[in-house]
Design a protein around this motif. Structure first.
Motif, short mmCIF file in Angstrom:
data_model
loop_
_atom_site.label_atom_id
_atom_site.label_comp_id
_atom_site.label_asym_id
_atom_site.label_seq_id
_atom_site.Cartn_x
_atom_site.Cartn_y
_atom_site.Cartn_z
N LEU A 285 -32.64 -42.18 -115.30
CA LEU A 285 -32.53 -40.83 -114.78
C LEU A 285 -33.21 -40.72 -113.42
O LEU A 285 -32.70 -40.07 -112.50
CB LEU A 285 -33.14 -39.83 -115.77
CG LEU A 285 -33.09 -38.35 -115.35
CD1 LEU A 285 -31.66 -37.87 -115.27
CD2 LEU A 285 -33.89 -37.49 -116.34
N ALA A 286 -34.37 -41.39 -113.28
CA ALA A 286 -35.07 -41.37 -112.00
C ALA A 286 -34.24 -41.99 -110.89
O ALA A 286 -34.23 -41.50 -109.76
CB ALA A 286 -36.42 -42.10 -112.14
N ASP A 287 -33.51 -43.07 -111.20
CA ASP A 287 -32.64 -43.70 -110.20
C ASP A 287 -31.51 -42.76 -109.79
O ASP A 287 -31.14 -42.69 -108.61
CB ASP A 287 -32.03 -44.99 -110.76
CG ASP A 287 -33.08 -46.07 -111.03
OD1 ASP A 287 -34.02 -46.18 -110.23
OD2 ASP A 287 -32.95 -46.76 -112.06
N MET A 288 -30.97 -42.05 -110.78
CA MET A 288 -29.86 -41.16 -110.49
C MET A 288 -30.30 -40.00 -109.59
O MET A 288 -29.56 -39.58 -108.69
CB MET A 288 -29.26 -40.62 -111.80
CG MET A 288 -27.99 -39.83 -111.61
SD MET A 288 -27.27 -39.19 -113.16
CE MET A 288 -28.31 -37.74 -113.43
N ILE B 136 -34.78 -31.88 -116.82
CA ILE B 136 -35.08 -32.41 -115.49
C ILE B 136 -36.60 -32.43 -115.32
O ILE B 136 -37.23 -31.37 -115.22
CB ILE B 136 -34.43 -31.55 -114.40
CG1 ILE B 136 -32.91 -31.57 -114.52
CG2 ILE B 136 -34.85 -32.04 -113.01
CD1 ILE B 136 -32.19 -30.67 -113.53
N PRO B 137 -37.22 -33.61 -115.32
CA PRO B 137 -38.68 -33.68 -115.14
C PRO B 137 -39.09 -33.14 -113.78
O PRO B 137 -38.51 -33.50 -112.75
CB PRO B 137 -38.97 -35.18 -115.25
CG PRO B 137 -37.80 -35.74 -116.01
CD PRO B 137 -36.63 -34.93 -115.58
N LEU B 138 -40.08 -32.28 -113.77
CA LEU B 138 -40.52 -31.63 -112.54
C LEU B 138 -40.94 -32.65 -111.49
O LEU B 138 -40.68 -32.48 -110.29
CB LEU B 138 -41.68 -30.69 -112.87
CG LEU B 138 -42.08 -29.67 -111.80
CD1 LEU B 138 -40.94 -28.69 -111.55
CD2 LEU B 138 -43.34 -28.92 -112.23
N GLU B 139 -41.56 -33.74 -111.95
CA GLU B 139 -42.08 -34.72 -111.00
C GLU B 139 -41.00 -35.47 -110.23
O GLU B 139 -41.26 -36.06 -109.17
CB GLU B 139 -42.99 -35.73 -111.72
CG GLU B 139 -42.31 -36.56 -112.79
CD GLU B 139 -42.36 -35.92 -114.16
OE1 GLU B 139 -42.15 -36.64 -115.16
OE2 GLU B 139 -42.63 -34.70 -114.24
N LEU B 140 -39.75 -35.43 -110.73
CA LEU B 140 -38.66 -36.13 -110.04
C LEU B 140 -38.11 -35.35 -108.86
O LEU B 140 -37.36 -35.90 -108.05
CB LEU B 140 -37.53 -36.45 -111.02
CG LEU B 140 -37.84 -37.45 -112.14
CD1 LEU B 140 -36.60 -37.74 -112.95
CD2 LEU B 140 -38.43 -38.75 -111.57
N LEU B 141 -38.46 -34.08 -108.74
CA LEU B 141 -37.94 -33.29 -107.63
C LEU B 141 -38.41 -33.81 -106.28
O LEU B 141 -37.72 -33.66 -105.27
CB LEU B 141 -38.35 -31.82 -107.78
CG LEU B 141 -37.84 -31.09 -109.03
CD1 LEU B 141 -38.19 -29.61 -108.95
CD2 LEU B 141 -36.34 -31.28 -109.21
N ALA B 142 -39.57 -34.43 -106.26
CA ALA B 142 -40.09 -34.96 -105.00
C ALA B 142 -39.21 -36.06 -104.43
O ALA B 142 -39.20 -36.30 -103.22
CB ALA B 142 -41.52 -35.48 -105.20
N SER B 143 -38.44 -36.73 -105.31
CA SER B 143 -37.61 -37.85 -104.85
C SER B 143 -36.26 -37.42 -104.32
O SER B 143 -35.50 -38.26 -103.82
CB SER B 143 -37.42 -38.86 -106.00
OG SER B 143 -36.57 -38.33 -107.00
N LEU B 144 -35.92 -36.14 -104.43
CA LEU B 144 -34.65 -35.67 -103.90
C LEU B 144 -34.59 -35.84 -102.38
O LEU B 144 -35.62 -35.90 -101.71
CB LEU B 144 -34.43 -34.19 -104.26
CG LEU B 144 -34.19 -33.85 -105.74
CD1 LEU B 144 -34.24 -32.35 -105.93
CD2 LEU B 144 -32.86 -34.42 -106.21
N ALA B 145 -33.38 -35.90 -101.86
CA ALA B 145 -33.20 -36.00 -100.41
C ALA B 145 -33.73 -34.75 -99.72
O ALA B 145 -33.90 -33.70 -100.36
CB ALA B 145 -31.71 -36.19 -100.10
N PRO B 146 -33.99 -34.83 -98.44
CA PRO B 146 -34.37 -33.61 -97.70
C PRO B 146 -33.28 -32.55 -97.81
O PRO B 146 -32.10 -32.87 -97.89
CB PRO B 146 -34.54 -34.10 -96.26
CG PRO B 146 -34.79 -35.57 -96.38
CD PRO B 146 -34.00 -36.02 -97.57
N ARG B 147 -33.69 -31.28 -97.80
CA ARG B 147 -32.79 -30.13 -97.89
C ARG B 147 -31.82 -30.28 -99.06
O ARG B 147 -30.60 -30.22 -98.90
CB ARG B 147 -32.01 -29.93 -96.59
CG ARG B 147 -32.87 -29.85 -95.35
CD ARG B 147 -32.08 -29.48 -94.11
NE ARG B 147 -30.79 -30.13 -94.03
CZ ARG B 147 -30.58 -31.38 -93.63
NH1 ARG B 147 -31.62 -32.15 -93.27
NH2 ARG B 147 -29.36 -31.88 -93.57
#
Length: 407
Positions: A247-250, A266-277
């Motif tokens: 899921l983290a890779d996706m 959706i784990p809250l901590e994974l939001l940091a890995s999203l692309a900008p904007r």
């Protein structure tokens, strides 16, 4: 206390006499002997003879052309799961109310105690002749796919599973506008969908038809990829991820993250890995997959939508199904096809980019000018008075252009 208060108010609302939310009101006078002669015997025999000679005349002499059946077997009701057909009746009645309120369509709610998918298909096919359209509701996957496909093949009226395509239309319209604001292209965006049930698969399907090329899904067992042996015939076409992805890779570097699952998916901590904007749609109701307030704090550059009415950008199916059916019924369509869905997407997206009428501000008790196309207004409000004319007209024209309209 707030939830108890809501519970009390909701139960009192539904129990007030007459119980429930719908009733049947005659559309013709029936007050005199002359009226009875026309409404029933012997006068009623005349339209019977006409319809027996030409079934299409049922649209002229009965309510068929403005009547939709809202049908469920109660196996996936809201977020409550398999509560049974009878327990799902308040939701089906509510759907009938929305049909009437938003699109002036009459609807009967029909709850079916079906043994299996084949039984449900046979029951619906048997009662279909009296209706101008069938709205399937709250049927668990994978049966919902099987039921819809079989009925679409057997019937010559629109058959539409709102949990799939209604949700997909609203998501696609909102996403189109969100990506425009974030200056991103649908065809190049990495899209991660958490939840591969009816809604998730339909969203992936419509986004791909609209040009998305990098769309990945996950379910409770992990990310969908071709190495998995547990995927159904409906899941396998969407198993595009590399083998071994987590899921983290996706989610990593995703431009779009869509949740159609359950609270906490959706784990809250994974939001940091999203692309900008990024664009984040957390659509589980009433509790989104990730806390939207915390998400806003962590990703102030994100455009966020939920299914909640107390937050901006509510993804609400009431924006879609009444007007899809209104357009389909107006031209006596034989189906609701991909072209009609795409027309609804474009119409909804364009409405959010146009000036908001004054009466909409009054309906939501908002100050004039507070609804402007932007990060907190990417999709129209359900009470927008323009929805019927704009969306239904676009759908009707698409039905004509694609050859499924009878008139």
């Amino acid at each position: 206390m707030a939830s108890e208060s809501l519970r009390d108010r909701a139960l009192a609302y539904h129990a007030a006499a007459p119980a429930g939310k719908v009733t049947v009101v005659p559309s013709k006078p029936c007050a005199t002997q002359a009226d009875l002669t026309l409404a029933y015997t012997p006068g009623v025999a005349e339209p019977v003879r006409e319809i027996a000679g030409d079934p299409e005349k049922a649209y002229d002499y009965t309510a068929k052309g403005n009547l939709v059946a809202v049908i469920s077997n109660g196996t996936a009701v809201l977020g409550l799961g398999k509560v049974g057909a009878l327990a799902g009746k308040p939701v089906m009645e509510g759907k009938a109310v929305l049909f009437k309120r938003f699109a002036d369509i009459d609807a009967f709610d029909i709850e079916v105690e079906a043994r299996d998918a084949e039984h449900l298909i046979d029951v619906i096919a048997a009662i279909a002749p009296g209706f101008g359209g069938i709205n399937l509701e709250d049927i668990a996957a994978p049966d919902c796919f099987r039921v819809e496909r079989a009925l679409q093949e057997r019937l010559d009226i629109p058959v539409f599973h709102d949990d799939q395509h209604g949700t997909a239309v609203i998501v696609a319209a909102a996403l189109r506008n969100a990506l425009e604001l974030q200056e991103k292209d649908l065809g190049k965006a990495k899209i991660a969908i958490v939840g591969a049930g009816a809604a998730g698969l339909a969203i992936a399907g419509i986004l791909k038809k609209l040009g998305a090329e990098h769309c990945y899904l996950s379910d409770v067992h992990g990310v969908l990829h071709q190495g998995r042996q547990d995927l159904s015939e409906w899941h396998r076409p969407h198993a595009m991820a590399p083998d071994g992805w987590t899921l983290a890779d996706m989610i990593a570097d995703a431009d779009v993250l869509i949740g159609v699952s359950v609270k906490g998916a959706i784990p809250l901590e994974l939001l940091a890995s999203l692309a900008p904007r990024p664009v984040l749609f957390a659509l589980a109701n009433p509790d989104p997959e990730v806390d939207p307030w915390r998400a806003r704090e962590l990703r102030p550059d994100a455009i966020i939508a939920t299914g909640r009415s107390d937050l901006p950008n509510q993804v609400n199916n009431a924006l879609g199904f009444p007007f899809l059916f209104r357009g389909a019924l107006d031209v006596r369509a034989r189906a609701i096809n991909a072209e009609m869905l795409a027309a609804a997407v474009e119409a909804l997206a364009s409405l959010a980019r146009s000036e908001v009428p004054e009466e909409l501000y009054a309906a939501y008790d908002l100050a004039p000018g507070t609804l402007q196309f932007g990060p907190e207004y990417i999709i129209p409000k359900p009470l927008d008075p323009r929805l019927r004319s704009v969306v239904a007209t676009a759908v009707a024209q698409a039905a004509r252009d694609s050859g499924v309209a009878r008139r």
